[in-house]
Design a protein around this motif. Structure first.
Motif, PDB file in Angstrom:
ATOM      1  N   LEU A 262       0.842  -1.191   0.000  1.00  0.00           N
ATOM      2  CA  LEU A 262       0.000   0.000   0.000  1.00  0.00           C
ATOM      3  C   LEU A 262       0.882   1.247   0.000  1.00  0.00           C
ATOM      4  O   LEU A 262       2.029   1.205   0.470  1.00  0.00           O
ATOM      5  CB  LEU A 262      -0.906   0.015   1.241  1.00  0.00           C
ATOM      6  CG  LEU A 262      -1.927  -1.126   1.352  1.00  0.00           C
ATOM      7  CD1 LEU A 262      -2.667  -1.035   2.677  1.00  0.00           C
ATOM      8  CD2 LEU A 262      -2.907  -1.099   0.186  1.00  0.00           C
ATOM      9  N   PRO A 263       0.362   2.360  -0.507  1.00  0.00           N
ATOM     10  CA  PRO A 263       1.147   3.603  -0.497  1.00  0.00           C
ATOM     11  C   PRO A 263       1.613   3.961   0.914  1.00  0.00           C
ATOM     12  O   PRO A 263       0.902   3.703   1.899  1.00  0.00           O
ATOM     13  CB  PRO A 263       0.163   4.643  -1.039  1.00  0.00           C
ATOM     14  CG  PRO A 263      -0.802   3.858  -1.866  1.00  0.00           C
ATOM     15  CD  PRO A 263      -0.946   2.534  -1.167  1.00  0.00           C
ATOM     16  N   ALA A 264       2.788   4.568   0.988  1.00  0.00           N
ATOM     17  CA  ALA A 264       3.391   4.874   2.292  1.00  0.00           C
ATOM     18  C   ALA A 264       2.541   5.832   3.126  1.00  0.00           C
ATOM     19  O   ALA A 264       2.636   5.833   4.353  1.00  0.00           O
ATOM     20  CB  ALA A 264       4.783   5.463   2.092  1.00  0.00           C
ATOM     21  N   ASN A 265       1.690   6.623   2.452  1.00  0.00           N
ATOM     22  CA  ASN A 265       0.861   7.593   3.190  1.00  0.00           C
ATOM     23  C   ASN A 265      -0.541   7.065   3.473  1.00  0.00           C
ATOM     24  O   ASN A 265      -1.450   7.831   3.822  1.00  0.00           O
ATOM     25  CB  ASN A 265       0.773   8.912   2.420  1.00  0.00           C
ATOM     26  CG  ASN A 265       0.164   8.732   1.034  1.00  0.00           C
ATOM     27  OD1 ASN A 265      -0.113   7.609   0.604  1.00  0.00           O
ATOM     28  ND2 ASN A 265      -0.047   9.845   0.326  1.00  0.00           N
ATOM     29  N   THR A 266      -0.754   5.768   3.347  1.00  0.00           N
ATOM     30  CA  THR A 266      -2.074   5.177   3.575  1.00  0.00           C
ATOM     31  C   THR A 266      -2.553   5.415   5.007  1.00  0.00           C
ATOM     32  O   THR A 266      -1.787   5.233   5.966  1.00  0.00           O
ATOM     33  CB  THR A 266      -2.037   3.656   3.297  1.00  0.00           C
ATOM     34  OG1 THR A 266      -1.694   3.444   1.932  1.00  0.00           O
ATOM     35  CG2 THR A 266      -3.390   3.007   3.583  1.00  0.00           C
ATOM     36  N   THR A 267      -3.793   5.825   5.140  1.00  0.00           N
ATOM     37  CA  THR A 267      -4.412   5.960   6.465  1.00  0.00           C
ATOM     38  C   THR A 267      -5.635   5.057   6.605  1.00  0.00           C
ATOM     39  O   THR A 267      -6.012   4.690   7.720  1.00  0.00           O
ATOM     40  CB  THR A 267      -4.836   7.422   6.736  1.00  0.00           C
ATOM     41  OG1 THR A 267      -5.695   7.870   5.682  1.00  0.00           O
ATOM     42  CG2 THR A 267      -3.621   8.333   6.816  1.00  0.00           C
ATOM     43  N   ASP A 268      -6.279   4.701   5.489  1.00  0.00           N
ATOM     44  CA  ASP A 268      -7.424   3.793   5.514  1.00  0.00           C
ATOM     45  C   ASP A 268      -6.982   2.435   4.969  1.00  0.00           C
ATOM     46  O   ASP A 268      -6.697   2.289   3.782  1.00  0.00           O
ATOM     47  CB  ASP A 268      -8.570   4.360   4.669  1.00  0.00           C
ATOM     48  CG  ASP A 268      -9.830   3.493   4.725  1.00  0.00           C
ATOM     49  OD1 ASP A 268      -9.764   2.387   5.307  1.00  0.00           O
ATOM     50  OD2 ASP A 268     -10.865   3.914   4.193  1.00  0.00           O
TER      51      ASP A 268
END
Length: 394
Positions: free
Chosen positions: A198-204
């Motif tokens: 997942l992208p490094a900035n994933t929050t969900d």
């Protein structure tokens, strides 16, 4: 006279000695580290540990073979260009004989060519990127800190059992992918059934979690989601989606004490750790824990232990050379050199100067009276159990 009496208050004495008048006979050690910047907290631990390592190894005298050790601090600010110029200045202006640091892998990679240019040793602690002792390495680079492969492979060894199915969750860039590649390579019995990036900035993490659940839920045997994540976002939130209903466990590697607080909802969680202050049973670690508690009222964290390892390695090498700081003499001495640390024995591998070291298979215990989750030792994973690749082109 007992060591503690010699120390007379610990760090204060060593700092005073290090800051004293410099003479031509002094041995100058430059610590180029992220004194300021986003990794400042980690860097501060390393500095404390480095000083404690120098103290312990010299029995509080800060002397080796009649030469005073002088520690020179330089701030890399966590910036590659700054770290590069600060190391150059330490060698050119301060006439440093050897350097230690830095905290950030990006900064370390910028500093490696400087060590080669000045033909001086850079002892890397704690930057972890494999490429430091891999394809970006040169013969002036040694590392006491563990590398990414040691983290990944030790976790693979810890979980590698017949009938175990593992899916990984990692960030979609080199840090995550390199870890999973090494982790996968360590599995001889367990099966890696899915890799989720997942992208490094994933929050969900909902969508990623659902894919992980779908890959694991119908399999027989033990089912584990192994999380390797750094920085922003909290992938452990996938526990809110109740993987337990499918018999799925969560696993991850060790961490610093503040981060271990996030492990408290996961009693029984397994993984492998670089260091936890209660695990190693040896005189050096006992001294480190006792002195750190006395001076700071808190236990040492793993960057503190790492800094101490660097200090111990420097003094061991200098003792073996009789205080001779000639770089070629030091390289010849340090290649293959074993030395005792808070983690037990480490050995600089001759081929790439990476310190081979023990890691620790743990299982999380939760104590309501302790602010963080406690990694309890399952067993030591000895250096010889981990097939750490040699990735340089020596």
């Amino acid at each position: 006279m007992k060591l503690k009496s010699i120390l007379l208050g610990g760090l204060a004495v060593a700092m005073a000695l290090a800051a004293g008048t410099v003479s031509a006979q002094d041995i100058k050690i430059a610590h180029v580290y992220d004194k300021t910047g986003v990794l400042e907290a980690y860097a501060k631990q390393t500095q404390t540990g480095l000083m404690m390592g120098l103290q312990y190894a010299t029995k509080g005298t800060m002397m080796v073979n009649g030469h005073k050790l002088v520690l020179i601090e330089r701030d890399s600010q966590g910036k590659p260009d700054v770290g590069k110029s600060q190391l150059a200045s330490a060698f050119a202006d301060d006439k440093a004989d050897i350097a230690v640091g830095p905290t950030s892998s990006g900064t370390a990679l910028a500093m490696l060519p400087v060590a080669e240019e000045y033909k001086k040793i850079l002892l890397v602690e704690p930057a972890v990127a494999d490429s430091i002792t891999g394809d970006k390495w040169n013969r002036y680079i040694f590392r006491t800190g563990r590398n990414s492969s040691q983290d990944a492979i030790s976790n693979g060894v810890a979980l590698d059992k017949e009938g175990t199915n593992i899916a990984t969750l990692a960030q979609d860039y080199a840090f995550g992918k390199d870890f999973v590649k090494a982790f996968k390579g360590a599995l001889k019995h367990a099966k890696l059934v899915h890799e989720e990036y997942l992208p490094a900035n994933t929050t969900d993490f909902t969508a990623g979690a659902q894919r992980l659940f779908d890959k694991l839920k119908n399999l027989k045997g033990r089912k584990i989601i192994f999380i390797n994540w750094a920085g922003a976002g909290n992938p452990f939130k996938i526990a809110d989606l109740d993987p337990k209903r499918f018999g799925i466990e969560i696993a991850t590697g060790g961490n610093i004490l503040p981060a271990l607080a996030a492990y408290k909802p996961f009693p029984g969680l397994e993984g492998a750790a670089y260091y936890y202050y209660e695990i190693p049973k040896n005189p050096i670690n006992k001294w480190l824990v006792d002195e750190h508690m006395k001076q700071f009222k808190t236990p040492p964290d793993f960057f503190t232990a790492g800094g101490m390892c660097a200090g111990l390695a420097v003094v061991e090498a200098l003792k073996k050379t009789g205080g001779n700081t000639n770089t070629e003499k030091l390289i010849a001495t340090m290649e293959g050199m074993s030395f005792e640390t808070p983690k037990g024995k480490m050995t600089f591998r001759k081929e790439d100067h990476q310190a081979m070291q023990t890691m620790y298979h743990f299982k999380i215990k939760v104590d309501p009276n302790v602010a963080w989750a406690i990694p309890q030792l399952v067993r030591e994973i000895k250096a010889e159990e981990m097939n750490i690749p040699i990735n340089n082109k020596r």
